[in-house]
Write a protein that holds these residues in place. Structure first.
Motif, PDB file in Angstrom:
ATOM      1  N   CYS A 191     -34.446   0.397  23.009  1.00 20.55           N
ATOM      2  CA  CYS A 191     -33.344   1.353  23.201  1.00 20.55           C
ATOM      3  C   CYS A 191     -33.610   2.558  22.323  1.00 20.55           C
ATOM      4  CB  CYS A 191     -31.994   0.708  22.867  1.00 20.55           C
ATOM      5  SG  CYS A 191     -31.777   0.276  21.139  1.00 20.55           S
ATOM      6  N   ASN A 192     -32.869   3.611  22.591  1.00 20.34           N
ATOM      7  CA  ASN A 192     -33.029   4.839  21.835  1.00 20.34           C
ATOM      8  C   ASN A 192     -32.680   4.635  20.370  1.00 20.34           C
ATOM      9  OD1 ASN A 192     -31.525   7.610  20.871  1.00 20.34           O
ATOM     10  ND2 ASN A 192     -33.339   7.979  22.144  1.00 20.34           N
ATOM     11  N   TRP A 193     -33.369   5.350  19.522  1.00 16.31           N
ATOM     12  CA  TRP A 193     -33.220   5.150  18.086  1.00 16.31           C
ATOM     13  C   TRP A 193     -31.829   5.526  17.585  1.00 16.31           C
ATOM     14  CZ3 TRP A 193     -32.301   8.688  14.114  1.00 16.31           C
ATOM     15  CH2 TRP A 193     -32.234  10.038  14.502  1.00 16.31           C
ATOM     16  N   PHE A 194     -31.176   6.483  18.234  1.00 14.51           N
ATOM     17  CA  PHE A 194     -29.934   6.979  17.642  1.00 14.51           C
ATOM     18  C   PHE A 194     -28.829   5.926  17.682  1.00 14.51           C
ATOM     19  CE2 PHE A 194     -26.601   9.695  16.257  1.00 14.51           C
ATOM     20  CZ  PHE A 194     -27.222  10.713  15.577  1.00 14.51           C
ATOM     21  N   GLN A 195     -28.822   5.095  18.705  1.00 13.65           N
ATOM     22  CA  GLN A 195     -27.769   4.080  18.756  1.00 13.65           C
ATOM     23  C   GLN A 195     -27.976   2.994  17.702  1.00 13.65           C
ATOM     24  OE1 GLN A 195     -28.736   4.189  22.800  1.00 13.65           O
ATOM     25  NE2 GLN A 195     -28.845   2.005  23.108  1.00 13.65           N
ATOM     26  N   THR A 196     -29.198   2.826  17.233  1.00 10.16           N
ATOM     27  CA  THR A 196     -29.384   1.912  16.094  1.00 10.16           C
ATOM     28  C   THR A 196     -29.025   2.626  14.796  1.00 10.16           C
ATOM     29  OG1 THR A 196     -31.634   2.340  15.270  1.00 10.16           O
ATOM     30  CG2 THR A 196     -31.445   1.147  17.340  1.00 10.16           C
ATOM     31  N   HIS A 197     -29.203   3.951  14.786  1.00  7.49           N
ATOM     32  CA  HIS A 197     -29.007   4.709  13.553  1.00  7.49           C
ATOM     33  C   HIS A 197     -27.520   4.871  13.231  1.00  7.49           C
ATOM     34  CE1 HIS A 197     -30.097   7.471  10.396  1.00  7.49           C
ATOM     35  NE2 HIS A 197     -29.369   8.430  10.929  1.00  7.49           N
ATOM     36  N   GLU A 198     -26.752   5.313  14.197  1.00  2.00           N
ATOM     37  CA  GLU A 198     -25.344   5.608  13.949  1.00  2.00           C
ATOM     38  C   GLU A 198     -24.562   4.345  13.623  1.00  2.00           C
ATOM     39  OE1 GLU A 198     -24.293   7.546  17.598  1.00  2.00           O
ATOM     40  OE2 GLU A 198     -23.969   5.661  18.674  1.00  2.00           O
ATOM     41  N   ASN A 199     -25.097   3.200  14.038  1.00  7.72           N
ATOM     42  CA  ASN A 199     -24.449   1.922  13.718  1.00  7.72           C
ATOM     43  C   ASN A 199     -24.240   1.763  12.212  1.00  7.72           C
ATOM     44  OD1 ASN A 199     -25.191  -1.142  12.876  1.00  7.72           O
ATOM     45  ND2 ASN A 199     -23.902  -1.140  14.683  1.00  7.72           N
ATOM     46  N   ALA A 200     -25.096   2.406  11.413  1.00  8.13           N
ATOM     47  CA  ALA A 200     -24.989   2.265   9.948  1.00  8.13           C
ATOM     48  C   ALA A 200     -23.729   2.939   9.407  1.00  8.13           C
ATOM     49  CB  ALA A 200     -26.231   2.847   9.273  1.00  8.13           C
ATOM     50  N   MET A 201     -23.145   3.841  10.167  1.00  6.96           N
ATOM     51  CA  MET A 201     -21.894   4.482   9.733  1.00  6.96           C
ATOM     52  C   MET A 201     -20.692   3.916  10.489  1.00  6.96           C
ATOM     53  SD  MET A 201     -22.058   6.430   7.158  1.00  6.96           S
ATOM     54  CE  MET A 201     -23.270   5.278   6.494  1.00  6.96           C
ATOM     55  N   ASP A 202     -20.843   2.718  10.990  1.00  7.20           N
ATOM     56  CA  ASP A 202     -19.808   2.068  11.806  1.00  7.20           C
ATOM     57  C   ASP A 202     -19.411   0.761  11.139  1.00  7.20           C
ATOM     58  OD1 ASP A 202     -18.241   0.949  13.806  1.00  7.20           O
ATOM     59  OD2 ASP A 202     -19.926   0.528  15.140  1.00  7.20           O
ATOM     60  N   PRO A 203     -18.711   0.829   9.993  1.00 10.59           N
ATOM     61  CA  PRO A 203     -18.452  -0.413   9.246  1.00 10.59           C
ATOM     62  C   PRO A 203     -17.489  -1.354   9.964  1.00 10.59           C
ATOM     63  CG  PRO A 203     -17.346   1.452   8.229  1.00 10.59           C
ATOM     64  CD  PRO A 203     -18.216   2.026   9.325  1.00 10.59           C
ATOM     65  N   TYR A 204     -16.675  -0.837  10.866  1.00 12.91           N
ATOM     66  CA  TYR A 204     -15.675  -1.707  11.491  1.00 12.91           C
ATOM     67  C   TYR A 204     -16.310  -2.812  12.330  1.00 12.91           C
ATOM     68  CZ  TYR A 204     -11.737   1.149  10.046  1.00 12.91           C
ATOM     69  OH  TYR A 204     -10.800   1.785   9.298  1.00 12.91           O
ATOM     70  N   HIS A 205     -17.476  -2.526  12.919  1.00 11.50           N
ATOM     71  CA  HIS A 205     -18.053  -3.544  13.795  1.00 11.50           C
ATOM     72  C   HIS A 205     -18.408  -4.813  13.011  1.00 11.50           C
ATOM     73  CE1 HIS A 205     -22.114  -2.505  12.295  1.00 11.50           C
ATOM     74  NE2 HIS A 205     -22.496  -3.631  12.834  1.00 11.50           N
ATOM     75  N   VAL A 206     -18.494  -4.674  11.688  1.00 10.53           N
ATOM     76  CA  VAL A 206     -18.843  -5.854  10.888  1.00 10.53           C
ATOM     77  C   VAL A 206     -17.778  -6.945  11.038  1.00 10.53           C
ATOM     78  CG1 VAL A 206     -19.227  -6.702   8.539  1.00 10.53           C
ATOM     79  CG2 VAL A 206     -20.198  -4.489   9.271  1.00 10.53           C
ATOM     80  N   PHE A 207     -16.514  -6.519  11.061  1.00  6.28           N
ATOM     81  CA  PHE A 207     -15.434  -7.513  11.130  1.00  6.28           C
ATOM     82  C   PHE A 207     -15.381  -8.187  12.497  1.00  6.28           C
ATOM     83  CE2 PHE A 207     -14.120  -3.691   8.784  1.00  6.28           C
ATOM     84  CZ  PHE A 207     -14.512  -4.148   7.545  1.00  6.28           C
ATOM     85  N   ILE A 208     -15.754  -7.417  13.514  1.00  6.03           N
ATOM     86  CA  ILE A 208     -15.686  -7.966  14.875  1.00  6.03           C
ATOM     87  C   ILE A 208     -16.980  -8.724  15.183  1.00  6.03           C
ATOM     88  CG2 ILE A 208     -15.399  -7.399  17.296  1.00  6.03           C
ATOM     89  CD1 ILE A 208     -12.955  -6.818  15.464  1.00  6.03           C
TER      90      ILE A 208
ATOM     91  N   GLY C 108     -14.445  -5.235  19.627  1.00  8.49           N
ATOM     92  CA  GLY C 108     -13.351  -6.141  19.916  1.00  8.49           C
ATOM     93  C   GLY C 108     -12.309  -5.693  20.920  1.00  8.49           C
ATOM     94  N   TRP C 109     -12.556  -4.610  21.653  1.00 11.52           N
ATOM     95  CA  TRP C 109     -11.559  -4.260  22.668  1.00 11.52           C
ATOM     96  C   TRP C 109     -11.479  -5.404  23.681  1.00 11.52           C
ATOM     97  CZ3 TRP C 109     -11.347   1.641  24.215  1.00 11.52           C
ATOM     98  CH2 TRP C 109     -11.228   2.407  23.057  1.00 11.52           C
ATOM     99  N   LEU C 110     -10.224  -5.715  24.090  1.00 10.39           N
ATOM    100  CA  LEU C 110      -9.988  -6.826  25.016  1.00 10.39           C
ATOM    101  C   LEU C 110      -9.507  -6.272  26.346  1.00 10.39           C
ATOM    102  CD1 LEU C 110      -9.583  -9.976  25.441  1.00 10.39           C
ATOM    103  CD2 LEU C 110      -7.210  -9.586  24.678  1.00 10.39           C
ATOM    104  N   PRO C 121      -8.626  -4.014  18.039  1.00  8.29           N
ATOM    105  CA  PRO C 121      -8.307  -4.548  16.702  1.00  8.29           C
ATOM    106  C   PRO C 121      -8.701  -3.646  15.540  1.00  8.29           C
ATOM    107  CG  PRO C 121     -10.138  -5.740  17.698  1.00  8.29           C
ATOM    108  CD  PRO C 121      -9.561  -4.872  18.770  1.00  8.29           C
ATOM    109  N   CYS C 122      -9.622  -2.704  15.731  1.00  9.69           N
ATOM    110  CA  CYS C 122     -10.011  -1.838  14.615  1.00  9.69           C
ATOM    111  C   CYS C 122      -9.161  -0.575  14.545  1.00  9.69           C
ATOM    112  CB  CYS C 122     -11.490  -1.458  14.720  1.00  9.69           C
ATOM    113  SG  CYS C 122     -12.605  -2.864  14.602  1.00  9.69           S
ATOM    114  N   GLU C 123      -8.254  -0.404  15.494  1.00  8.26           N
ATOM    115  CA  GLU C 123      -7.406   0.787  15.490  1.00  8.26           C
ATOM    116  C   GLU C 123      -6.054   0.464  14.872  1.00  8.26           C
ATOM    117  OE1 GLU C 123      -8.754   3.757  16.342  1.00  8.26           O
ATOM    118  OE2 GLU C 123     -10.505   2.441  16.462  1.00  8.26           O
ATOM    119  N   ILE C 124      -5.360   1.493  14.434  1.00  4.40           N
ATOM    120  CA  ILE C 124      -4.052   1.313  13.805  1.00  4.40           C
ATOM    121  C   ILE C 124      -3.097   0.648  14.787  1.00  4.40           C
ATOM    122  CG2 ILE C 124      -2.064   2.549  12.848  1.00  4.40           C
ATOM    123  CD1 ILE C 124      -4.024   4.568  11.692  1.00  4.40           C
ATOM    124  N   ASP C 125      -2.350  -0.330  14.295  1.00  3.88           N
ATOM    125  CA  ASP C 125      -1.424  -1.110  15.149  1.00  3.88           C
ATOM    126  C   ASP C 125      -2.156  -1.725  16.340  1.00  3.88           C
ATOM    127  OD1 ASP C 125       0.546  -0.371  13.411  1.00  3.88           O
ATOM    128  OD2 ASP C 125       1.326   1.230  14.692  1.00  3.88           O
TER     129      ASP C 125
END
Lengths: 421, 421, 421
Positions: A191-208, C108-110, C121-125
């Motif tokens: 896949c394109n490099w940018f979608q792996t790169h920007e993931n590093a500034m996407d901390p919310y996905h860690v919880f999901i 996590g969008w459902l 789930p990552c958005e407010i409310d």
């Protein structure tokens, strides 16, 4: 002939029949020579191979959509040249590497690491005009076990950037290159490099992704819902994640992206505290393939860092395709966005603010180069060669000197601790 | 925003950043119907299969970019037809071959070797109009175990050319077809035919590729640096390589290329002296695939000729990919030029004069046909059917009658023997 | 330069040199959204999977050239959605299916089965605006073990058509889905759907392909040369094949095609007499791939029906590629027509009249939709949901009440019995 006109009901809305496949933003994803983003990328040094891969046996490498041949002459100098011999066009992949360069197998023209033709054995006097021939080449630099190339215009070649976290090793320390894709998965991704790169500034996905979906891939402390802020710098974007721990201390986690392809993700298993011990480069192999080179500083004899474990003791490579479907990780979700994600089809939300910031900063650099300027993070004098890294997993207690903690301001939001949104 | 303008240093020159991928010369490489070069090729007979491959089981063959079905009816007549049945279009690959032709499996239309429809069993009276249907076909000729097809316009069909070296076999002699690609490698190669063809007029690569690079693939005498000349003929180009041997005799080696696809390379292992015992055709399968059919005359019971041997007793087919990289041969260097080499990127030198001559002669024939004429080497009366081959490995001593030696003039340059260039 | 002009002889005619590859009729074969034929197809329900394939594990399906994700939420509702999550674009193939829908693994969008976003789930409310997001979706219906989708405009969604032969099952009866391609071969074929479809109105190929060419694949009675007629109906085309049997009765065989993709081929092994017990749909996977879903009503415990047997007891799947060449069947001849057959190259004859009728009726529906109308076979009120099937293998004797026999008129031609043409 009659037409049956019936009003669409509410349940009919949003059907895929109306869905149109979208487009990507070329200023984010294109890597080829002559494209706006590709020209930006060509103003920086990129890792193209491990040093151990540069030998007297020629090796095919692909970077920024260009196929090249890497070799190391018998005197130790690495060379990176166009595969197609400038004489009659056969591939130097079959060349013989000698003390001073690589010799074409077909008619024996010999080229130095910088492309200069040194011998034409089938021509009179072994080539009276050989000095006027040069195999197209790129300059390379070796750094802690990686070979970096500068693939841009010669007059724009910057000093090679070093990083403070890899300077001044103590006895008993070493720097190693590890193979993994964002902490789980192969180092090469289709896949394109940018979608792996920007993931590093996407901390919310860690919880999901790394918790709710696929089990507890990282340290349990990372499951505490944090306060997240993003910061823009001249050289990149950082994210802070602050968590109030049960003992009253704060886990102040800082991640970085640096233009163009560097990301700093302190080990999410929290086996290393304080300043990060690692840094990665995303190499855009071409528009639809990416390799991640990760460099780690560590004590000799200690494994680099823990990778996610599934079902007790299995790594990503031990899982079947069916299991990867059930336990997706960074590799699956980023490759799952497609060979090149379609930006026009996204619906970015508040939690995507870091991704937006990375994109905006990158596109500003693309525009700067297109307008004739130099992009951020590029330096032309050796005095500016060493870069300061701020990423890390910092434990902050009442006695901690905040002056020693990067981006400490973000922790002010923890008093009182935030409710989970 | 400021721009850092720094002058390019000498070391910066020739970077691959400036390198642009090139173009090929379509008049040399295109094989499709309607292209200039493809129309030239369609004025000659081409080998499309071994005779043993024409049986009552239909066989798919591909030649000049066209897919065809080869069969031999039960009375022994070979046929070559378009796969797609002219009735409803299913492939005659699944056809049933009968005494008089091939029957389509779907609705049973029967076609003779020359395409004539002979039966339509589902139509009234088994097809009252069947005489007006003809499956598109090409005429074929068998010659010493090969099936040749003429794929051009009927009114331009020449007599089938035979070669004197394959006429008048003695008892105890036989002619065989052998599978190899230019003396080492598979007979099919994934590259354009012309880069395999012009190689036959490139004697210099023998000293580099077949000696210096990959060991001693041929007879040691061929490592003596020769005097080389090229000669242009109405029908092709020849090269002479003259070497003064230690015993005072001269090894006078003559190789040929004949328009369009014939090349004569007397066995480089020198196991056969005098006139060549072999001749090859390059079949352009399509623009990017080539097959070599080699015909050899030899005593019954003797192996056709020695192929290059690696590491004692291994042939090309015994080597691994890694070993092919280390021991490249004709196959690797010619395929290594790419699916179609890029003529605009070449830098031809003095040693490439033979290659230039082959190309020029070929393009002149392309132009001749484009202008409505007949190309070289084409004859329309049977009296001119037999061609005279001049290639060979000739040992010339003081008593040799030079009148029996083709192109003997080139040996005059050996007195005094030439210094190695 | 002179030109040799020689007149073409008769033997020169019809050479493949003059043969030009042809074109297909897009109104018959295109399936994509926005094409004329693709829009017609989108006015009907199509089977996209077996019901058993809709589970809480997401599954990739492809229909009419569109890639989709099929799932069944934990409450049992099947859903069919676009793979690309409307948030950040990763594939819902990696999603987690919950009670109320499918959750994207990345953030996590459902989404419910009808695409409605239920959680962010990552958005407010957990997403104040989530009601305004909808994953593109298609409605589905389950019928006797198959999942059907309507992929057209919501305001044109017809009632789901049922078939009388699958209504009112007795005790001891069941309906099953079987995997085969037109009675021999895999259910997926790499060719356009229309060439598999029109075959059902081509009874003549049975005598050639399934008897003369590949042995006796069906019941021997089918080898008696029949009287064949075709009938056009508002909803499709039928063919009658009438054979006088040795005992004086008539075998009155009726086959059907229904717009757009339904065909009724009563079992050719004649193991079921009377009204057909089966019906098939050709699913156009995309322009060059087709799947056949066949539904069979039968007594519990009895195998669905006999498939062609080769060499005693082997099925299509037991044969090698070489054997498939020697014993071609429907799969080989239909795939052998090419990925998309070339209508411009056909020469239709009298025996192809049924094929012409199927094409004409289909194209009329294509034009009807293009002009804003509704095509044949589409109903919008539940009262018209059940369709009457007429296909079958009917044995007609002197005591048979002809009023119970569909299309009985065709049998009048059997007095006197027709001579074989």
């Amino acid at each position: 002939m009659t037409t049956t006109d019936r009003p669409a009901t509410e349940a009919s809305e949003g059907r895929a029949y109306e869905y149109q496949s979208g487009t990507f933003d070329p200023e984010l994803v294109e890597v080829g020579r002559g494209t706006a983003a590709g020209e930006l990328l060509r103003r920086y040094w990129h890792p193209v191979a491990r040093s151990a891969e540069a030998t007297t046996l020629p090796r095919q490498v692909r970077a920024l959509g260009e196929d090249l041949i890497l070799f190391r002459d018998a005197r130790g100098t690495p060379g990176l040249v166009v595969p197609r011999c400038c004489h009659r066009g056969t591939s130097l992949f079959y060349g013989k590497v000698e003390a001073t360069g690589i010799r074409c197998p077909y008619h024996g023209w010999l080229f130095a690491a910088d492309g200069q033709c040194l011998d034409q054995p089938c021509e009179i006097d072994r080539g009276r005009n050989k000095a006027s021939y040069r195999q197209p080449w790129y300059p390379v630099v070796e750094y802690h076990g990686l070979v970096f190339a500068f693939m841009g215009p010669g007059e724009k070649q910057p000093v090679f950037p070093r990083y403070d976290i890899f300077e001044d090793l103590d006895d008993g320390e070493e720097i190693v290159i590890i193979d993994h894709f964002a902490f789980g998965g192969p180092s090469d991704a289709p896949c394109n490099w940018f979608q792996t790169h920007e993931n590093a500034m996407d901390p919310y996905h860690v919880f999901i992704l790394h918790n709710a979906i696929s089990g507890h891939q990282f340290d349990p402390k990372l499951e505490i819902w944090p306060h997240i802020e993003w910061q823009r710098h001249e050289w990149g974007v950082t994210a802070t994640q602050d968590r109030l721990l049960p003992d009253g201390t704060i886990l102040h986690r800082v991640t970085e992206t640096r233009v163009p392809t560097v990301r700093v993700i302190p080990t999410p298993t929290l086996t290393v505290l304080g300043a990060t011990n690692n840094l990665s480069w995303a190499l855009p192999i071409d528009d639809t393939h990416t390799r991640v080179y990760a460099m780690v500083r560590k004590p000799v004899g200690v494994p680099p860092q823990g990778l996610p474990v599934y079902d007790g003791d299995r790594s990503w490579f031990d899982l079947s395709d069916d299991e990867h479907q059930v336990y997706p990780g960074d590799y699956e979700t980023q490759v799952g966005q497609g060979a090149i994600t379609l930006h026009s089809e996204e619906h970015l939300a508040a939690s995507d603010r870091g991704v937006s910031m990375v994109r905006r900063l990158f596109k500003e650099q693309v525009h700067a180069v297109a307008e004739g300027g130099d992009p951020a993070g590029v330096h032309f004098d050796e005095a500016n060669a060493v870069q300061t890294v701020v990423g890390g997993n910092y434990i902050v207690g009442p006695d901690t000197d905040l002056a020693t903690i990067p981006l400490a301001e973000s922790m002010q939001a923890l008093a009182p601790p935030p409710a989970r949104p």
